[in-house]
Design a protein around this motif. Structure first.
Motif, mmCIF file in Angstrom:
data_model
loop_
_atom_site.group_PDB
_atom_site.id
_atom_site.type_symbol
_atom_site.label_atom_id
_atom_site.label_comp_id
_atom_site.label_asym_id
_atom_site.label_seq_id
_atom_site.Cartn_x
_atom_site.Cartn_y
_atom_site.Cartn_z
ATOM 1 N N ASN A 72 4.305 16.431 8.214
ATOM 2 C CA ASN A 72 4.718 17.822 8.468
ATOM 3 C C ASN A 72 6.127 17.902 9.031
ATOM 4 O O ASN A 72 6.940 18.712 8.574
ATOM 5 N N ILE A 73 6.420 17.067 10.023
ATOM 6 C CA ILE A 73 7.745 17.111 10.658
ATOM 7 C C ILE A 73 8.838 16.799 9.633
ATOM 8 O O ILE A 73 9.865 17.478 9.581
ATOM 9 N N PHE A 74 8.616 15.774 8.822
ATOM 10 C CA PHE A 74 9.640 15.360 7.863
ATOM 11 C C PHE A 74 9.641 16.239 6.605
ATOM 12 O O PHE A 74 10.609 16.235 5.847
ATOM 13 N N GLY A 75 8.556 16.934 6.360
ATOM 14 C CA GLY A 75 8.473 17.772 5.162
ATOM 15 C C GLY A 75 8.543 16.960 3.872
ATOM 16 O O GLY A 75 9.235 17.334 2.926
ATOM 17 N N ILE A 76 7.843 15.826 3.865
ATOM 18 C CA ILE A 76 7.841 14.971 2.672
ATOM 19 C C ILE A 76 6.433 14.866 2.098
ATOM 20 O O ILE A 76 5.483 15.421 2.644
ATOM 21 N N ALA A 77 6.304 14.125 0.989
ATOM 22 C CA ALA A 77 5.032 14.094 0.268
ATOM 23 C C ALA A 77 3.927 13.425 1.091
ATOM 24 O O ALA A 77 2.789 13.897 1.136
ATOM 25 N N ARG A 78 4.285 12.329 1.753
ATOM 26 C CA ARG A 78 3.242 11.572 2.430
ATOM 27 C C ARG A 78 3.852 10.544 3.372
ATOM 28 O O ARG A 78 4.929 10.012 3.095
ATOM 29 N N VAL A 79 3.170 10.269 4.472
ATOM 30 C CA VAL A 79 3.549 9.167 5.350
ATOM 31 C C VAL A 79 2.341 8.244 5.457
ATOM 32 O O VAL A 79 1.219 8.711 5.681
ATOM 33 N N ILE A 80 2.568 6.975 5.248
ATOM 34 C CA ILE A 80 1.482 5.998 5.382
ATOM 35 C C ILE A 80 1.866 5.034 6.511
ATOM 36 O O ILE A 80 2.974 4.480 6.509
ATOM 37 N N ILE A 81 0.968 4.881 7.475
ATOM 38 C CA ILE A 81 1.247 4.044 8.639
ATOM 39 C C ILE A 81 0.355 2.812 8.635
ATOM 40 O O ILE A 81 -0.875 2.915 8.544
ATOM 41 N N VAL A 82 0.988 1.657 8.734
ATOM 42 C CA VAL A 82 0.277 0.391 8.810
ATOM 43 C C VAL A 82 0.078 0.058 10.297
ATOM 44 O O VAL A 82 1.007 0.220 11.090
ATOM 45 N N PRO A 83 -1.117 -0.388 10.715
ATOM 46 C CA PRO A 83 -1.328 -0.713 12.125
ATOM 47 C C PRO A 83 -0.398 -1.831 12.598
ATOM 48 O O PRO A 83 -0.053 -2.723 11.830
ATOM 49 N N GLY A 84 0.031 -1.758 13.874
ATOM 50 C CA GLY A 84 0.792 -2.847 14.473
ATOM 51 C C GLY A 84 2.284 -2.573 14.592
ATOM 52 O O GLY A 84 2.733 -1.436 14.472
ATOM 53 N N ASP A 85 3.034 -3.656 14.825
ATOM 54 C CA ASP A 85 4.456 -3.574 15.119
ATOM 55 C C ASP A 85 5.197 -4.659 14.325
ATOM 56 O O ASP A 85 5.129 -5.838 14.675
ATOM 57 N N ALA A 86 5.877 -4.238 13.287
ATOM 58 C CA ALA A 86 6.551 -5.200 12.396
ATOM 59 C C ALA A 86 7.607 -6.025 13.127
ATOM 60 O O ALA A 86 7.892 -7.165 12.750
ATOM 61 N N GLU A 87 8.167 -5.460 14.184
ATOM 62 C CA GLU A 87 9.212 -6.181 14.922
ATOM 63 C C GLU A 87 8.635 -7.400 15.638
ATOM 64 O O GLU A 87 9.300 -8.412 15.805
ATOM 65 N N GLN A 88 7.386 -7.268 16.091
ATOM 66 C CA GLN A 88 6.745 -8.345 16.846
ATOM 67 C C GLN A 88 5.943 -9.280 15.951
ATOM 68 O O GLN A 88 5.699 -10.419 16.308
ATOM 69 N N ASP A 89 5.515 -8.776 14.821
ATOM 70 C CA ASP A 89 4.511 -9.490 14.040
ATOM 71 C C ASP A 89 4.878 -9.454 12.550
ATOM 72 O O ASP A 89 4.839 -8.412 11.907
ATOM 73 N N GLU A 90 5.227 -10.617 12.038
ATOM 74 C CA GLU A 90 5.679 -10.729 10.642
ATOM 75 C C GLU A 90 4.632 -10.229 9.638
ATOM 76 O O GLU A 90 4.964 -9.729 8.571
ATOM 77 N N THR A 91 3.341 -10.391 9.989
ATOM 78 C CA THR A 91 2.305 -10.008 9.032
ATOM 79 C C THR A 91 2.293 -8.493 8.803
ATOM 80 O O THR A 91 1.843 -8.025 7.765
ATOM 81 N N VAL A 92 2.803 -7.751 9.790
ATOM 82 C CA VAL A 92 2.845 -6.294 9.632
ATOM 83 C C VAL A 92 3.831 -5.910 8.523
ATOM 84 O O VAL A 92 3.577 -5.017 7.715
ATOM 85 N N LYS A 93 4.940 -6.637 8.460
ATOM 86 C CA LYS A 93 5.915 -6.384 7.395
ATOM 87 C C LYS A 93 5.286 -6.660 6.028
ATOM 88 O O LYS A 93 5.513 -5.938 5.058
ATOM 89 N N GLN A 94 4.468 -7.712 5.966
ATOM 90 C CA GLN A 94 3.764 -8.011 4.725
ATOM 91 C C GLN A 94 2.824 -6.869 4.349
ATOM 92 O O GLN A 94 2.690 -6.516 3.180
ATOM 93 N N GLN A 95 2.185 -6.300 5.375
ATOM 94 C CA GLN A 95 1.281 -5.173 5.122
ATOM 95 C C GLN A 95 2.033 -3.968 4.562
ATOM 96 O O GLN A 95 1.522 -3.241 3.708
ATOM 97 N N LEU A 96 3.251 -3.757 5.055
ATOM 98 C CA LEU A 96 4.066 -2.660 4.520
ATOM 99 C C LEU A 96 4.284 -2.877 3.029
ATOM 100 O O LEU A 96 4.158 -1.957 2.216
ATOM 101 N N GLY A 97 4.593 -4.129 2.686
ATOM 102 C CA GLY A 97 4.832 -4.471 1.287
ATOM 103 C C GLY A 97 3.578 -4.299 0.441
ATOM 104 O O GLY A 97 3.632 -3.802 -0.689
ATOM 105 N N LYS A 98 2.443 -4.673 1.030
ATOM 106 C CA LYS A 98 1.177 -4.563 0.304
ATOM 107 C C LYS A 98 0.858 -3.095 -0.017
ATOM 108 O O LYS A 98 0.521 -2.749 -1.152
ATOM 109 N N VAL A 99 0.992 -2.263 1.000
ATOM 110 C CA VAL A 99 0.705 -0.838 0.803
ATOM 111 C C VAL A 99 1.686 -0.239 -0.211
ATOM 112 O O VAL A 99 1.300 0.522 -1.100
ATOM 113 N N ALA A 100 2.957 -0.618 -0.091
ATOM 114 C CA ALA A 100 3.961 -0.085 -1.019
ATOM 115 C C ALA A 100 3.632 -0.481 -2.458
ATOM 116 O O ALA A 100 3.758 0.331 -3.386
#
Ligand code: G3H
Length: 255
Positions: A18-46
């Motif tokens: 709603n704030i961004f006024g875009i089609a969709r926001v998808i949030i992966v659990p965790g913190d990509a800065e601290q945990d490399e596997t979170v970045k992988q999850q971003l890629g998986k969802v994408a």
């Protein structure tokens, strides 16, 4: 899905959409800065989203960066992607080879059994070089392809960090600072209001071409990018789907 519901991720997705006024926001659990596997999850969802949205014979423009590159392992030769054409959205990057658009499209297309187009040019062109080059047939062909793109996949960077990664001159870095550049995406720098304040003179996809693509996939996470993401989405293409992580989302919502 239960975790996503209970942890408030689903609610944050709705708030940010709603704030961004875009089609969709998808949030992966965790913190990509601290945990490399979170970045992988971003890629998986994408990669999953790409499969869902890609039309037949999709022309897919792809920028550089480690976030976009993280999709690679999750792409496969499903029918809808095997007839796609992955197009490097820009020439060089003054960045690590693994994360250049040219490298990424060749890897993506191999995973999918698809085709790809590269564009090898220096990231910084002089005015004369740019003028001379833009009429070359190969470049004209690339520009025509950019006009026809169905999907754009891009990262978002913090302006200062991107300027450093691109080895921008002291002078250029100073200009960016003076103009209040906060975010960077596909060669454009944006201020806190989401207005373009600087554009690299290089051959690559232009903002109006991104804006008219059927779908835009933005992949960006990290607390250090929260301000950049916030700024970029003040004025982004409404058909954009943002894929980010929990830590980034909550940082943005607290700001
Ligand atoms: O334009 C932004 C950059 O491509 C982001 O790169 O995903 O490696 O942070 P990154």
């Amino acid at each position: 899905e239960l975790y996503r519901e209970l942890s408030g991720i689903v609610a944050m997705e709705q708030q940010l959409t709603n704030i961004f006024g875009i089609a969709r926001v998808i949030i992966v659990p965790g913190d990509a800065e601290q945990d490399e596997t979170v970045k992988q999850q971003l890629g998986k969802v994408a990669a999953q989203v790409l499969q869902q949205i890609a039309p037949a014979k999709a022309k897919i423009a792809v920028t550089g960066g480690s976030s976009v590159a993280s999709m690679k392992e999750y792409l496969s030769d499903v029918p809808v992607l095997s007839d796609a054409n992955f197009i490097a959205a820009r020439g060089g990057m003054g960045d690590e080879m693994t994360f250049q658009a040219n490298t990424i499209v060749s890897k993506f297309s191999k995973r999918c059994g698809a085709t790809y187009r590269t564009l090898f040019l220096p990231e910084h062109l002089s005015e004369q070089a740019y003028e001379a080059m833009k009429d070359e047939p190969i470049i004209r062909e690339m520009i025509t392809l950019y006009e026809q793109v169905d999907i754009v996949i891009h990262g978002i960077g913090a302006a200062q960090e991107m300027a450093l990664r691109r080895k921008s001159s002291q002078q250029e870095q100073q200009i960016l600072e003076e103009k209040g550049a906060v975010a960077e995406a596909f060669g454009y720098y944006f201020n806190a209001d989401g207005d373009i304040v600087h554009h690299l003179r290089t051959i690559g996809i232009q903002r109006h071409q991104v804006n008219k693509a059927q779908h835009v996939l933005a992949i960006a996470a990290g607390r250090n990018k929260a301000a950049a993401i916030q700024a970029y989405f003040k004025n982004a293409a409404p058909q954009t789907i943002l894929i980010t992580d929990e830590q980034t989302a909550s940082t943005i919502l607290k700001n």
